[in-house]
Design a protein around this motif. Structure first.
Motif, PDB file in Angstrom:
ATOM      1  N   MET A   1      44.903  45.195  50.876  1.00 20.63           N
ATOM      2  CA  MET A   1      43.873  45.186  49.853  1.00 20.63           C
ATOM      3  C   MET A   1      44.507  44.852  48.505  1.00 20.63           C
ATOM      4  SD  MET A   1      41.141  48.147  48.961  1.00 20.63           S
ATOM      5  CE  MET A   1      39.629  47.379  49.456  1.00 20.63           C
ATOM      6  N   LYS A   2      43.829  44.028  47.736  1.00 21.80           N
ATOM      7  CA  LYS A   2      44.348  43.613  46.428  1.00 21.80           C
ATOM      8  C   LYS A   2      44.219  44.735  45.406  1.00 21.80           C
ATOM      9  CE  LYS A   2      43.409  38.684  46.686  1.00 21.80           C
ATOM     10  NZ  LYS A   2      42.716  37.576  46.068  1.00 21.80           N
ATOM     11  N   GLN A   3      45.207  44.799  44.544  1.00 23.02           N
ATOM     12  CA  GLN A   3      45.151  45.710  43.405  1.00 23.02           C
ATOM     13  C   GLN A   3      44.075  45.220  42.443  1.00 23.02           C
ATOM     14  OE1 GLN A   3      47.291  48.361  42.608  1.00 23.02           O
ATOM     15  NE2 GLN A   3      48.319  48.269  44.579  1.00 23.02           N
ATOM     16  N   ARG A   4      43.501  46.128  41.690  1.00 25.94           N
ATOM     17  CA  ARG A   4      42.435  45.783  40.727  1.00 25.94           C
ATOM     18  C   ARG A   4      42.903  44.691  39.767  1.00 25.94           C
ATOM     19  NH1 ARG A   4      38.040  44.558  38.634  1.00 25.94           N
ATOM     20  NH2 ARG A   4      37.353  45.435  36.681  1.00 25.94           N
ATOM     21  N   GLY A   5      44.133  44.808  39.280  1.00 26.91           N
ATOM     22  CA  GLY A   5      44.652  43.799  38.354  1.00 26.91           C
ATOM     23  C   GLY A   5      44.688  42.417  38.968  1.00 26.91           C
ATOM     24  N   GLN A   6      45.077  42.329  40.252  1.00 31.78           N
ATOM     25  CA  GLN A   6      45.125  41.031  40.923  1.00 31.78           C
ATOM     26  C   GLN A   6      43.725  40.473  41.144  1.00 31.78           C
ATOM     27  OE1 GLN A   6      48.022  39.239  41.499  1.00 31.78           O
ATOM     28  NE2 GLN A   6      46.491  37.641  41.798  1.00 31.78           N
ATOM     29  N   VAL A   7      42.765  41.335  41.389  1.00 35.63           N
ATOM     30  CA  VAL A   7      41.377  40.894  41.545  1.00 35.63           C
ATOM     31  C   VAL A   7      40.900  40.241  40.245  1.00 35.63           C
ATOM     32  CG1 VAL A   7      38.996  41.677  41.877  1.00 35.63           C
ATOM     33  CG2 VAL A   7      40.813  42.564  43.351  1.00 35.63           C
ATOM     34  N   VAL A   8      41.213  40.863  39.128  1.00 31.62           N
ATOM     35  CA  VAL A   8      40.812  40.324  37.821  1.00 31.62           C
ATOM     36  C   VAL A   8      41.527  38.999  37.560  1.00 31.62           C
ATOM     37  CG1 VAL A   8      40.849  40.714  35.323  1.00 31.62           C
ATOM     38  CG2 VAL A   8      40.215  42.578  36.870  1.00 31.62           C
TER      39      VAL A   8
ATOM     40  N   ASP B   1      42.658  36.903  39.744  1.00 32.44           N
ATOM     41  CA  ASP B   1      42.061  35.886  40.616  1.00 32.44           C
ATOM     42  C   ASP B   1      40.698  35.418  40.099  1.00 32.44           C
ATOM     43  OD1 ASP B   1      44.258  35.888  42.294  1.00 32.44           O
ATOM     44  OD2 ASP B   1      43.334  37.187  43.801  1.00 32.44           O
ATOM     45  N   LYS B   2      39.892  36.335  39.591  1.00 29.92           N
ATOM     46  CA  LYS B   2      38.590  35.952  39.017  1.00 29.92           C
ATOM     47  C   LYS B   2      38.791  35.012  37.832  1.00 29.92           C
ATOM     48  CE  LYS B   2      35.129  38.836  38.459  1.00 29.92           C
ATOM     49  NZ  LYS B   2      34.323  40.034  38.122  1.00 29.92           N
ATOM     50  N   ILE B   3      39.748  35.349  36.984  1.00 29.31           N
ATOM     51  CA  ILE B   3      40.023  34.520  35.810  1.00 29.31           C
ATOM     52  C   ILE B   3      40.508  33.147  36.243  1.00 29.31           C
ATOM     53  CG2 ILE B   3      41.505  34.243  33.779  1.00 29.31           C
ATOM     54  CD1 ILE B   3      41.529  37.399  33.641  1.00 29.31           C
ATOM     55  N   LEU B   4      41.472  33.119  37.151  1.00 29.62           N
ATOM     56  CA  LEU B   4      42.034  31.839  37.595  1.00 29.62           C
ATOM     57  C   LEU B   4      41.024  31.006  38.377  1.00 29.62           C
ATOM     58  CD1 LEU B   4      45.674  32.884  38.514  1.00 29.62           C
ATOM     59  CD2 LEU B   4      44.971  31.329  36.682  1.00 29.62           C
TER      60      LEU B   4
ATOM     61  N   LEU C   1      46.567  28.280  31.279  1.00 32.70           N
ATOM     62  CA  LEU C   1      46.715  26.922  31.803  1.00 32.70           C
ATOM     63  C   LEU C   1      47.965  26.809  32.676  1.00 32.70           C
ATOM     64  CD1 LEU C   1      45.742  23.979  31.914  1.00 32.70           C
ATOM     65  CD2 LEU C   1      47.107  23.562  29.852  1.00 32.70           C
ATOM     66  N   VAL C   2      49.071  27.375  32.226  1.00 33.26           N
ATOM     67  CA  VAL C   2      50.312  27.328  33.008  1.00 33.26           C
ATOM     68  C   VAL C   2      50.111  28.048  34.341  1.00 33.26           C
ATOM     69  CG1 VAL C   2      52.719  28.116  33.099  1.00 33.26           C
ATOM     70  CG2 VAL C   2      51.843  27.028  31.020  1.00 33.26           C
ATOM     71  N   ALA C   3      49.473  29.202  34.307  1.00 32.33           N
ATOM     72  CA  ALA C   3      49.204  29.952  35.546  1.00 32.33           C
ATOM     73  C   ALA C   3      48.279  29.158  36.467  1.00 32.33           C
ATOM     74  CB  ALA C   3      48.600  31.315  35.215  1.00 32.33           C
ATOM     75  N   TYR C   4      47.296  28.487  35.894  1.00 30.42           N
ATOM     76  CA  TYR C   4      46.382  27.642  36.670  1.00 30.42           C
ATOM     77  C   TYR C   4      47.158  26.520  37.364  1.00 30.42           C
ATOM     78  CZ  TYR C   4      43.546  23.362  37.065  1.00 30.42           C
ATOM     79  OH  TYR C   4      42.993  22.173  37.486  1.00 30.42           O
ATOM     80  N   VAL C   5      48.029  25.840  36.641  1.00 33.11           N
ATOM     81  CA  VAL C   5      48.809  24.747  37.222  1.00 33.11           C
ATOM     82  C   VAL C   5      49.699  25.280  38.345  1.00 33.11           C
ATOM     83  CG1 VAL C   5      50.614  23.026  36.778  1.00 33.11           C
ATOM     84  CG2 VAL C   5      48.718  23.276  35.168  1.00 33.11           C
TER      85      VAL C   5
ATOM     86  N   ASN D   1      35.907  32.060  25.647  1.00 30.49           N
ATOM     87  CA  ASN D   1      34.673  32.845  25.799  1.00 30.49           C
ATOM     88  C   ASN D   1      33.864  32.406  27.019  1.00 30.49           C
ATOM     89  OD1 ASN D   1      35.210  34.501  23.601  1.00 30.49           O
ATOM     90  ND2 ASN D   1      34.164  33.141  22.160  1.00 30.49           N
ATOM     91  N   GLN D   2      33.851  31.116  27.314  1.00 30.89           N
ATOM     92  CA  GLN D   2      33.154  30.642  28.503  1.00 30.89           C
ATOM     93  C   GLN D   2      33.824  31.187  29.765  1.00 30.89           C
ATOM     94  OE1 GLN D   2      33.119  26.379  29.143  1.00 30.89           O
ATOM     95  NE2 GLN D   2      31.500  26.532  30.694  1.00 30.89           N
ATOM     96  N   ILE D   3      35.141  31.186  29.796  1.00 29.40           N
ATOM     97  CA  ILE D   3      35.865  31.727  30.952  1.00 29.40           C
ATOM     98  C   ILE D   3      35.542  33.209  31.115  1.00 29.40           C
ATOM     99  CG2 ILE D   3      38.157  32.264  31.890  1.00 29.40           C
ATOM    100  CD1 ILE D   3      39.104  29.632  30.470  1.00 29.40           C
ATOM    101  N   ILE D   4      35.564  33.945  30.009  1.00 28.79           N
ATOM    102  CA  ILE D   4      35.259  35.382  30.045  1.00 28.79           C
ATOM    103  C   ILE D   4      33.843  35.618  30.574  1.00 28.79           C
ATOM    104  CG2 ILE D   4      34.849  37.395  28.558  1.00 28.79           C
ATOM    105  CD1 ILE D   4      37.244  36.296  26.816  1.00 28.79           C
ATOM    106  N   ASP D   5      32.887  34.849  30.051  1.00 29.50           N
ATOM    107  CA  ASP D   5      31.488  34.996  30.477  1.00 29.50           C
ATOM    108  C   ASP D   5      31.318  34.660  31.964  1.00 29.50           C
ATOM    109  OD1 ASP D   5      30.771  35.745  27.916  1.00 29.50           O
ATOM    110  OD2 ASP D   5      29.947  33.771  27.375  1.00 29.50           O
ATOM    111  N   GLU D   6      31.853  33.519  32.370  1.00 27.84           N
ATOM    112  CA  GLU D   6      31.641  33.073  33.753  1.00 27.84           C
ATOM    113  C   GLU D   6      32.436  33.893  34.761  1.00 27.84           C
ATOM    114  OE1 GLU D   6      31.311  28.935  34.611  1.00 27.84           O
ATOM    115  OE2 GLU D   6      30.365  28.509  32.677  1.00 27.84           O
ATOM    116  N   ALA D   7      33.567  34.450  34.337  1.00 20.03           N
ATOM    117  CA  ALA D   7      34.347  35.319  35.234  1.00 20.03           C
ATOM    118  C   ALA D   7      33.774  36.727  35.250  1.00 20.03           C
ATOM    119  CB  ALA D   7      35.810  35.351  34.797  1.00 20.03           C
ATOM    120  N   ASP D   8      32.881  37.005  34.297  1.00 16.17           N
ATOM    121  CA  ASP D   8      32.246  38.318  34.170  1.00 16.17           C
ATOM    122  C   ASP D   8      33.295  39.430  34.016  1.00 16.17           C
ATOM    123  OD1 ASP D   8      30.079  40.044  33.945  1.00 16.17           O
ATOM    124  OD2 ASP D   8      30.007  40.425  36.106  1.00 16.17           O
ATOM    125  N   ILE D   9      34.142  39.209  33.010  1.00 13.33           N
ATOM    126  CA  ILE D   9      35.196  40.183  32.705  1.00 13.33           C
ATOM    127  C   ILE D   9      35.152  40.507  31.225  1.00 13.33           C
ATOM    128  CG2 ILE D   9      36.747  39.468  34.575  1.00 13.33           C
ATOM    129  CD1 ILE D   9      38.314  37.937  32.260  1.00 13.33           C
TER     130      ILE D   9
END
Length: 187
Positions: A1-8, A10-13, A55-59, A31-39
């Motif tokens: 099971m994923k830790q809460r931090g990893q879930v967040v 993953d939602k962001i990424l 961006l670096v983490a995304y790449v 702000n769009q990322i925050i809104d759409e990730a619902d965090i």
């Protein structure tokens, strides 16, 4: 099971991946990322201090996932020469899934490759990893030796990169299929 931090994370990424690819890095606001990730805003900044860090983490994550799928696709093929051609099939499949939107790494490079050296470094690592993968397949292929291994590696890599860009312009797999056909004649 994923830790809460990893879930967040993953939602962001996941959200950033969708937005950066479909509308571009520059056109995507935090702000769009925050809104759409619902965090909460604090959650994003807890994991990514800046938009460039995100961006670096995304790449990095996109590369890991992309390369894992590529390796899985190619390892299903037994014939060493057909493994080289399977690379083209994989790219056709990915472009069809992405509706011929092009290479996510080239898109990022066009928008942010010069803004922060970490971004360009990650893109170069990804592209070099791809070229090294091709180089290994070429060495194992037993190709006709009309070109040296280095020349064939560079030819495949360059044709593939150009075919992906052209496919994104014409919204068609034909350029990648044509490149595959030419490489088939060389191997």
């Amino acid at each position: 099971m994923k830790q809460r931090g990893q879930v967040v994370i993953d939602k962001i990424l996941d959200t950033a991946e969708h937005l950066f690819y479909t509308q571009g890095y520059s056109n995507t606001g935090i702000n769009q990322i925050i809104d759409e990730a619902d965090i909460a805003k604090a959650s994003l900044y807890k994991h990514f201090e800046t938009k460039t860090d995100l961006l670096v983490a995304y790449v990095q994550r996109t590369h890991e996932r992309w390369f894992s799928r590529l390796e899985n696709s190619v390892t299903k093929v037994e014939d060493p020469q057909k493994k080289l051609l399977a690379i083209f099939d994989y790219h056709i499949e990915r472009q069809e899934i992405r509706q011929f939107g092009g290479c996510p790494f080239i898109k990022v490079n066009d928008e942010a490759g010069t803004d922060d050296p970490r971004v360009l470094a990650q893109i170069r690592l990804m592209k070099q990893h791809s070229k090294e993968f091709i180089k290994g397949l070429v060495a194992d292929s037993g190709h006709k030796k009309e070109l040296t291994d280095e020349e064939l590696t560079e030819t495949i890599y360059t044709m593939l990169e150009g075919a992906i860009v052209t496919a994104s312009v014409f919204k068609s797999a034909s350029p990648i299929q044509s490149a595959k056909h030419i490489i088939q004649k060389l191997i």
